[in-house]
Design an enzyme around this catalytic site. Structure first.
Site, mmCIF file in Angstrom:
data_model
loop_
_atom_site.group_PDB
_atom_site.id
_atom_site.type_symbol
_atom_site.label_atom_id
_atom_site.label_comp_id
_atom_site.label_asym_id
_atom_site.label_seq_id
_atom_site.Cartn_x
_atom_site.Cartn_y
_atom_site.Cartn_z
ATOM 1 N N SER A 7 -33.218 -33.635 -87.450
ATOM 2 C CA SER A 7 -32.629 -32.539 -87.512
ATOM 3 C C SER A 7 -31.281 -32.421 -88.402
ATOM 4 C CB SER A 7 -31.950 -32.315 -86.051
ATOM 5 O OG SER A 7 -30.919 -31.041 -85.941
ATOM 6 N N HIS A 30 -36.350 -30.788 -89.290
ATOM 7 C CA HIS A 30 -36.060 -29.742 -87.797
ATOM 8 C C HIS A 30 -35.015 -28.921 -88.155
ATOM 9 C CE1 HIS A 30 -36.749 -28.835 -83.582
ATOM 10 N NE2 HIS A 30 -35.433 -28.776 -83.523
ATOM 11 N N ASP A 32 -32.538 -26.228 -86.722
ATOM 12 C CA ASP A 32 -31.956 -25.521 -85.619
ATOM 13 C C ASP A 32 -31.396 -24.179 -85.878
ATOM 14 O OD1 ASP A 32 -32.478 -27.374 -83.350
ATOM 15 O OD2 ASP A 32 -31.294 -28.819 -84.398
ATOM 16 N N MET A 34 -29.436 -20.955 -84.168
ATOM 17 C CA MET A 34 -28.605 -20.552 -83.105
ATOM 18 C C MET A 34 -28.165 -19.279 -83.397
ATOM 19 S SD MET A 34 -27.100 -24.262 -81.839
ATOM 20 C CE MET A 34 -27.816 -25.806 -82.185
ATOM 21 N N HIS A 63 -36.902 -24.126 -85.012
ATOM 22 C CA HIS A 63 -36.642 -23.963 -83.572
ATOM 23 C C HIS A 63 -35.509 -23.016 -83.138
ATOM 24 C CE1 HIS A 63 -34.510 -26.156 -79.887
ATOM 25 N NE2 HIS A 63 -35.246 -24.980 -79.546
ATOM 26 N N MET A 65 -33.453 -20.798 -81.534
ATOM 27 C CA MET A 65 -32.474 -20.735 -80.540
ATOM 28 C C MET A 65 -31.856 -19.379 -80.199
ATOM 29 S SD MET A 65 -31.213 -24.652 -79.849
ATOM 30 C CE MET A 65 -31.585 -25.114 -81.432
ATOM 31 N N MET A 136 -36.948 -29.593 -74.127
ATOM 32 C CA MET A 136 -35.359 -30.050 -74.334
ATOM 33 C C MET A 136 -34.972 -31.250 -73.743
ATOM 34 S SD MET A 136 -34.535 -28.418 -77.134
ATOM 35 C CE MET A 136 -32.688 -28.605 -77.208
ATOM 36 N N GLY A 141 -28.071 -26.076 -77.897
ATOM 37 C CA GLY A 141 -26.769 -25.287 -78.565
ATOM 38 C C GLY A 141 -25.821 -26.347 -79.175
ATOM 39 N N GLY A 144 -25.496 -34.227 -80.624
ATOM 40 C CA GLY A 144 -24.788 -35.133 -80.128
ATOM 41 C C GLY A 144 -24.823 -35.599 -78.719
ATOM 42 N N ASP A 174 -36.469 -33.196 -77.905
ATOM 43 C CA ASP A 174 -35.281 -32.811 -78.547
ATOM 44 C C ASP A 174 -34.114 -33.154 -77.996
ATOM 45 O OD1 ASP A 174 -33.302 -32.026 -80.505
ATOM 46 O OD2 ASP A 174 -34.180 -30.116 -80.792
ATOM 47 N N GLY A 176 -30.909 -36.366 -77.870
ATOM 48 C CA GLY A 176 -30.390 -37.633 -77.398
ATOM 49 C C GLY A 176 -31.338 -38.789 -77.940
#
Length: 214
Positions: A7, A30, A32, A34, A63, A65, A136, A141, A144, A174, A176
């Site tokens: 990501s 990847h 993200d 948002m 992805h 969001m 998920m 959002g 880490g 996706d 951790g």
């Protein structure tokens, strides 16, 4: 083979081209997206996807969001996304179908995403139509966050559904993912792993990508 999708949320945005080139042994980039409404954070949009497209030969796994993604999926496809995933929670079932149809009509791959609180059964209306399902393993959002191991029964349940009704569909997780939790995800049936900080904080990025393959 287990695929790895680093990501770029964890990359250095001042040196994004450099950091995308550093993950060239991975399988996907990847991305993200948002909007500050569907999730509390705001990241990047269509112009950035367009700019990073020429920097890598890897497929862009975008992805979304965002609220009502049906409004924007075609623009993300045109910007260079190879795979576009939308959250089942982000709109009505009818509009999620419409978003998937628009992605597929552009000749791209389409996927759906489930938040942690969303049950495995939410994939059923879309299962035979999509190329990928993303589960998920953190709340979407922010990067880490700690891996939610209690999502593994959901992953296993969706793997069983995929094997029965759409064997070509990929199953992605996706949140951790690191060299320890990747093994848990793979054992549960995931075959695509998104990892952000676990990749970009590693001293040896190609070595870390290899380790995440389990």
């Amino acid at each position: 083979m287990i695929k790895i999708a680093p990501s770029i949320l964890s990359a250095d945005f001042a040196n994004l081209e450099r950091d995308i080139r550093r993950i060239d042994t991975a399988d996907y980039v990847h991305v993200d997206v948002m909007d500050g409404m569907f999730v509390p954070n705001i990241t990047i949009g269509i112009p950035v996807v367009m700019c990073i497209r020429p920097t890598t030969a890897l497929p862009l796994d975008v992805h979304l969001m965002i609220c009502r993604p049906v409004r924007y999926v075609e623009q993300f496809c045109d910007a260079g996304a190879d795979l576009v995933t939308v959250h089942v929670e982000s709109d009505t079932e009818e509009n999620i179908h419409a978003a998937i149809d628009k992605i597929l009509a552009k000749g791209k791959r389409a996927g759906i995403v489930l938040k942690p609180a969303t049950p495995a059964e939410a994939v059923l209306p879309f299962l035979e139509k999509v190329n990928l399902i993303l589960v998920m393993t953190v709340e979407p959002g922010f990067g880490g966050q700690k891996f939610m191991a209690d999502m593994m029964p959901k992953v296993s349940a969706i793997r069983a559904l995929i094997d029965e009704r759409n064997p070509c569909c990929e199953l992605e997780v996706d949140g951790g993912v690191d060299p320890v939790t990747c093994k848990t995800c793979i054992a549960a049936g995931a075959n695509v792993l998104v990892a952000g900080s676990a990749v970009y904080k590693a001293e040896d990025i190609p070595g870390r990508i290899a380790a995440l393959r389990g």
